[in-house]
Design a protein around this motif. Structure first.
Motif, PDB file in Angstrom:
ATOM      1  N   ILE A   1       7.500  54.173   9.058  1.00 37.65           N
ATOM      2  CA  ILE A   1       7.364  53.808  10.334  1.00 37.65           C
ATOM      3  C   ILE A   1       8.868  55.027  10.728  1.00 37.65           C
ATOM      4  O   ILE A   1       9.631  54.992  10.319  1.00 37.65           O
ATOM      5  CB  ILE A   1       8.451  52.382   9.662  1.00 37.65           C
ATOM      6  CG1 ILE A   1       8.065  51.669   9.236  1.00 37.65           C
ATOM      7  CG2 ILE A   1       8.885  52.280  11.075  1.00 37.65           C
ATOM      8  CD1 ILE A   1       8.655  50.367   9.090  1.00 37.65           C
ATOM      9  N   GLY A   2       7.633  55.431  11.664  1.00 41.85           N
ATOM     10  CA  GLY A   2       8.640  56.545  12.867  1.00 41.85           C
ATOM     11  C   GLY A   2       8.774  55.259  14.355  1.00 41.85           C
ATOM     12  O   GLY A   2       8.505  54.208  14.955  1.00 41.85           O
ATOM     13  N   LEU A   3      10.791  56.319  14.376  1.00 38.21           N
ATOM     14  CA  LEU A   3      10.820  55.392  15.045  1.00 38.21           C
ATOM     15  C   LEU A   3      11.397  56.482  16.408  1.00 38.21           C
ATOM     16  O   LEU A   3      12.067  57.414  15.859  1.00 38.21           O
ATOM     17  CB  LEU A   3      12.375  54.678  14.929  1.00 38.21           C
ATOM     18  CG  LEU A   3      12.986  53.618  16.179  1.00 38.21           C
ATOM     19  CD1 LEU A   3      12.538  53.709  16.951  1.00 38.21           C
ATOM     20  CD2 LEU A   3      14.235  53.572  15.373  1.00 38.21           C
ATOM     21  N   LEU A   4      10.965  57.024  17.817  1.00 37.36           N
ATOM     22  CA  LEU A   4      11.628  58.109  18.525  1.00 37.36           C
ATOM     23  C   LEU A   4      11.962  57.065  19.708  1.00 37.36           C
ATOM     24  O   LEU A   4      11.543  56.576  20.633  1.00 37.36           O
ATOM     25  CB  LEU A   4       9.771  58.583  18.797  1.00 37.36           C
ATOM     26  CG  LEU A   4      10.696  59.548  19.813  1.00 37.36           C
ATOM     27  CD1 LEU A   4      11.017  61.232  19.155  1.00 37.36           C
ATOM     28  CD2 LEU A   4       9.219  60.424  20.911  1.00 37.36           C
ATOM     29  N   THR A   5      13.851  58.268  19.720  1.00 36.96           N
ATOM     30  CA  THR A   5      14.575  56.855  20.664  1.00 36.96           C
ATOM     31  C   THR A   5      14.290  58.145  21.879  1.00 36.96           C
ATOM     32  O   THR A   5      13.524  58.581  21.549  1.00 36.96           O
ATOM     33  CB  THR A   5      16.166  57.470  19.700  1.00 36.96           C
ATOM     34  OG1 THR A   5      15.859  58.777  20.031  1.00 36.96           O
ATOM     35  CG2 THR A   5      16.569  57.048  18.932  1.00 36.96           C
ATOM     36  N   HIS A   6      15.138  58.321  23.025  1.00 41.42           N
ATOM     37  CA  HIS A   6      14.960  58.577  24.018  1.00 41.42           C
ATOM     38  C   HIS A   6      15.181  60.291  23.611  1.00 41.42           C
ATOM     39  O   HIS A   6      15.941  61.025  23.235  1.00 41.42           O
ATOM     40  CB  HIS A   6      16.355  58.415  24.827  1.00 41.42           C
ATOM     41  CG  HIS A   6      17.027  59.043  25.995  1.00 41.42           C
ATOM     42  ND1 HIS A   6      16.085  58.969  27.094  1.00 41.42           N
ATOM     43  CD2 HIS A   6      17.797  59.870  26.329  1.00 41.42           C
ATOM     44  CE1 HIS A   6      16.381  59.169  28.075  1.00 41.42           C
ATOM     45  NE2 HIS A   6      17.381  60.180  27.421  1.00 41.42           N
ATOM     46  N   ILE A   7      14.354  60.728  24.838  1.00 45.28           N
ATOM     47  CA  ILE A   7      14.394  62.237  24.922  1.00 45.28           C
ATOM     48  C   ILE A   7      15.209  62.603  25.531  1.00 45.28           C
ATOM     49  O   ILE A   7      14.523  62.176  27.107  1.00 45.28           O
ATOM     50  CB  ILE A   7      12.617  62.814  25.106  1.00 45.28           C
ATOM     51  CG1 ILE A   7      12.191  62.538  23.346  1.00 45.28           C
ATOM     52  CG2 ILE A   7      12.493  64.012  25.186  1.00 45.28           C
ATOM     53  CD1 ILE A   7      12.580  63.082  22.330  1.00 45.28           C
TER      54      ILE A   7
END
Ligand SMILES: *Cc1c(COP(=O)(O)O)cnc(C)c1O
Length: 814
Positions: free
Chosen positions: A182-188
């Motif tokens: 599971i990949g989780l991308l937070t705020h950029i």
């Protein structure tokens, strides 16, 4: 992990000298925070900044007998060496093998901001659903990630790891080691964006982590992120979250004083929210998305979110009564967090320590095994006393080797009065939340005062690293800790900086250096104003004087000879280049070099000070100072026949005149997060927060007066708050009578009337929801330290050094 030395060498192609059958379960990378030596190997990590091989001896002294290093040091006996080509590659290879042979579900978190908070939140929500392993602190780098992965063992079912990058092409390496399901991308955002040519490049790099992921959960409020993910990973399961309702998971309703409603694919999840700022809400949608993906029921999700409210992610170190230091970690208790706390404890060098430990609640492992492991960890620390709270852990009190006491609950420990017998120790409070051991903190804390000066040590480190990032790797750094480290506490700051390998410390007077030495600071210390009567003390305590005139040189040398010191004593030559404060002038250099060569002294460094590095209009003058320094120091080097360290830049010098860094720089206000340059200021973190609370709120009738001499009169019924801070705390009286304002509930409230010695009054008429006991910010964010200094018509330096010693200093570390 659990490998024999033989297996490790097969996995990593390393060589062994010694016993191949030894078993390694932990890898320690920092000799100062080894919490357990059993089955532990020490890895000497070499980076371009530092060589870990310096610390091999310390690790061996601690009792480690397996060393992983690029070189062997045969002088140590009975050591098994794993010799590797490159220490970082070694860790990465081992971690890759270890991860790929584990059987866990994995979550990989990347992004610019919010990685650590989301990881911690997920962990708190999931640790009692599945046996879970996570990265400690923000271990997410080329070294931190492998170390985190190596913590995985057979019992773990879920792993939550942070992955951080700051340069192009770094992600590929990390993805090769760790490929989360599971990949989780937070705020950029802009953090670490500096090394990328565009935001697009940054996004492209970060999302490489998801190459082999099955599911990608990303913040869809950012349209470029959305576009990129959809294009690159069209064949994967993609879920977007965020504030906007175009996301699959979004904030449907956010009405004040009502529950927040999140829409998850049309399903509503409602929960009360404590904080409603955008990043908290965005993170909440990400959290819910991951929990749903792991099939946690809605009811449980809401329960878990409610518990998150009390999250205190920081370990606090507080000055206690009777010379104790109290470390309070009462947020949750499991083996990993116990290890982290024990590591933290080892960063302090108090010889005696005590531990308060409660039952570990909510884990499913066999309790005999669990407490055996706990007691092993604890026994290695050699605590003076151990206080066990709870019937579960009390059953195993025999396992603990220190003086051990058992209690059914926290109250019983308080009533026993045992705590009042502890003196000059470091006391770790580690407990599950339900035991409320923070009550002990209140009892053990020195001066109970609502007014505190909170000093964030992590922010100091961030600021130092920011300044270092502008410099060449080999440039040394001196931290100026004079005047009680600008009022913040010279021992606490120096101890922290020493731990982080600062090269030099600078104090104003010998006494300040002596205090540091007495408390165990061993870093070289330069005394900027060596007074005549203190020369003996300087020598006795191994301090290094600034020498600025022939008079001082002669007198100091006399003292060296009298002391019987027979080597070359290190001194620092101050050159006068235009500030006209102290120092040797150009015409004195011939005589100086002659005098120096006739004496048994070693010029350790030569330096000068810029008077106006923070004043852009004085560039020309500053360049002249730099030119004079270059000329005079070069001349002296030629005459001396050797090259001492040269340094001239202070904090604003580092940022404005970086090219003139020579061999060392001297940081002061910059490490405290202040810069005159707004661009630089944005990159720094605020370190100091001066806080108090409202003692009383009064409704003052129209036409009444407030305070001494009736200097404020109301012209309508006015809400007035009294706070327990006055001019005796270091607040200048001149900011009374509406010159200055303080922050209450994020609103500026003007100071009304004259400031009293220990109190002052604020007009809080316009402050929403204000009540007694609310926090008041004297300075930190609103007003900022700079704004507060403006009220006082002075500079931030003077504000900080004027804060009275009676204001309690608290040090915060992650
Ligand atoms: C105080 C001091 C510094 C640090 O100055 P900042 O402006 O706080 O960075 C540097 N050098 C000397 C000699 C100092 O006395």
């Amino acid at each position: 992990m659990n490998y024999t030395v033989q297996q490790i060498t097969e996995i990593t192609n390393a060589q062994v000298i010694g016993d191949k059958s030894l078993v390694v379960k932990n890898i320690a990378y920092d000799s100062r925070i080894i919490y357990s030596i059993k089955n532990t190997a020490f890895v000497a990590i070499n980076t371009h900044k530092n060589s870990g091989e310096k610390f091999i001896e310390a690790a061996i002294d601690r009792g480690i007998n397996i060393i992983i290093s690029e070189h062997e040091y045969p002088q140590f006996e009975n050591i098994t060496w794993i010799i590797v080509k490159n220490s970082v590659d070694f860790l990465q290879q081992l971690a890759k093998h270890h991860f790929e042979n584990s059987h866990l579900r994995s979550i990989g978190i990347t992004g610019s901001n919010g990685k650590t908070i989301l990881k911690e939140w997920l962990y708190q929500c999931l640790w009692n659903e599945f046996p879970t392993v996570k990265s400690p602190k923000s271990f997410n780098s080329q070294i931190g990630l492998p170390l985190s992965l190596l913590q995985i063992n057979d019992s773990h079912e879920l792993g939550i790891f942070e992955v951080g990058i700051s340069h192009p092409n770094e992600m590929e390496k990390l993805e090769n080691i760790f490929h989360p399901q599971i990949g989780l991308l937070t705020h950029i955002g802009t953090a670490h964006a500096a090394n990328f040519s565009s935001e697009e490049e940054l996004i492209d790099e970060k999302i490489k982590l998801f190459k082999d992921s099955e599911v990608i959960i990303y913040n869809g409020d950012h349209s470029l992120v959305e576009e990129k993910i959809k294009k690159l990973y069209a064949d994967k399961k993609l879920i977007s979250y965020g504030l906007k309702n175009k996301n699959q998971v979004f904030i449907k309703k956010n009405t004040k004083d009502e529950n927040i409603i999140v829409d998850y694919f049309g399903e509503e999840i409602s929960f009360p929210a404590h904080q409603r700022d955008e990043s908290t809400l965005t993170n909440a949608t990400a959290l819910i998305t991951v929990l749903k993906e792991l099939q946690v029921e809605n009811k449980k999700i809401v329960e878990k979110i409610n518990l998150l409210k009390a999250v205190e992610m920081r370990l606090e170190a507080i000055e206690g009564i009777k010379g104790n230091i109290v470390i309070n970690d009462s947020f949750n208790l499991d083996l990993d967090s116990l290890k982290t706390a024990l590591q933290f404890l080892n960063e302090y060098n108090k010889p005696k320590k005590s531990l308060v430990l409660t039952d570990i609640v909510g884990v499913s492992t066999n309790s005999q095994e669990l407490y055996e492991e706990v007691s092993e960890l604890v026994n290695e620390q050699h605590f003076d006393s151990v206080f066990l709270i709870g019937d579960e852990i009390s059953k195993y009190s025999e396992l603990f080797k220190s003086k051990t006491y058992t209690f059914i609950d926290t109250k019983e420990l308080i009533e026993s009065k045992h705590l009042s017998e502890i003196e000059n120790q470091i006391i770790l409070l580690k407990g599950a939340r339900k035991f409320e051991i923070e009550k002990l903190k209140d009892i053990l804390e020195l001066r109970k005062h609502d007014t505190v000066l909170e000093i964030n040590l992590n922010a100091i480190l961030h600021n130092i690293n920011y300044h270092k990032s502008l410099l060449k790797p080999q440039t040394k750094m001196m931290a100026m800790v004079k005047a009680n480290a600008y009022g913040l506490g010279s021992y606490e700051i120096s101890e922290f900086l020493q731990h982080h390998h600062i090269d030099y410390l600078g104090v104003a007077f010998a006494d300040e250096g002596v205090e540091l030495r007495k408390k165990g600071i061993t870093t070289p210390i330069v005394v900027m104003n060596p007074e005549q009567h203190s020369y003996q003390t300087i020598i006795e305590y191994n301090l290094e004087p600034e020498i600025y005139s022939f008079r001082v040189l002669e007198l100091f040398y006399e003292a060296v000879q009298k002391s019987g010191y027979d080597k070359k004593y290190p001194i620092h030559i101050k050159l006068e280049t235009g500030m006209h404060r102290l120092g040797f002038k150009g015409f004195e250099l011939d005589q100086l070099s002659e005098t120096l060569s006739s004496k048994n002294l070693k010029v350790q460094s030569m330096f000068s000070h810029l008077s106006s590095s923070d004043v852009p209009e004085e560039k020309e003058f500053t360049f002249n100072q730099l030119k004079t320094f270059d000329k005079n120091s070069s001349y002296l080097i030629e005459k001396l026949g050797y090259a001492p360290i040269r340094h001239i830049l202070n904090s604003s010098g580092i940022t404005s005149y970086t090219d003139h860094q020579y061999d060392m720089v001297r940081i002061g206000i910059g490490m405290l997060g202040e810069s005159p340059n707004p661009q630089i200021q944005k990159q720094l973190q605020s370190v100091v927060s001066f806080k108090t609370v409202i003692s009383q709120i009064s409704m003052v009738e129209d036409g009444e007066s407030v305070g001494y001499s009736r200097r404020f009169k109301t012209d309508h019924l006015t809400k007035i708050a009294t706070i327990p801070v006055g001019y005796a705390d270091g607040i200048p009286r001149l900011i009374g009578n509406q010159v200055g304002s303080l922050g209450v509930n994020k609103t500026l409230a003007p100071i009304v009337g004259n400031i009293c010695m220990d109190m002052m009054m604020l007009n809080v008429d316009h402050v929403p929801n204000v009540k007694e006991g609310d926090m008041v910010t004297v300075f930190n964010a609103k007003p900022s330290l700079k704004e507060f200094a403006d009220y006082c018509k002075t500079i931030t330096y003077e504000v900080l050094t004027s804060i009275s010693p009676r204001v309690k200093r608290i040090y915060i570390k992650d």
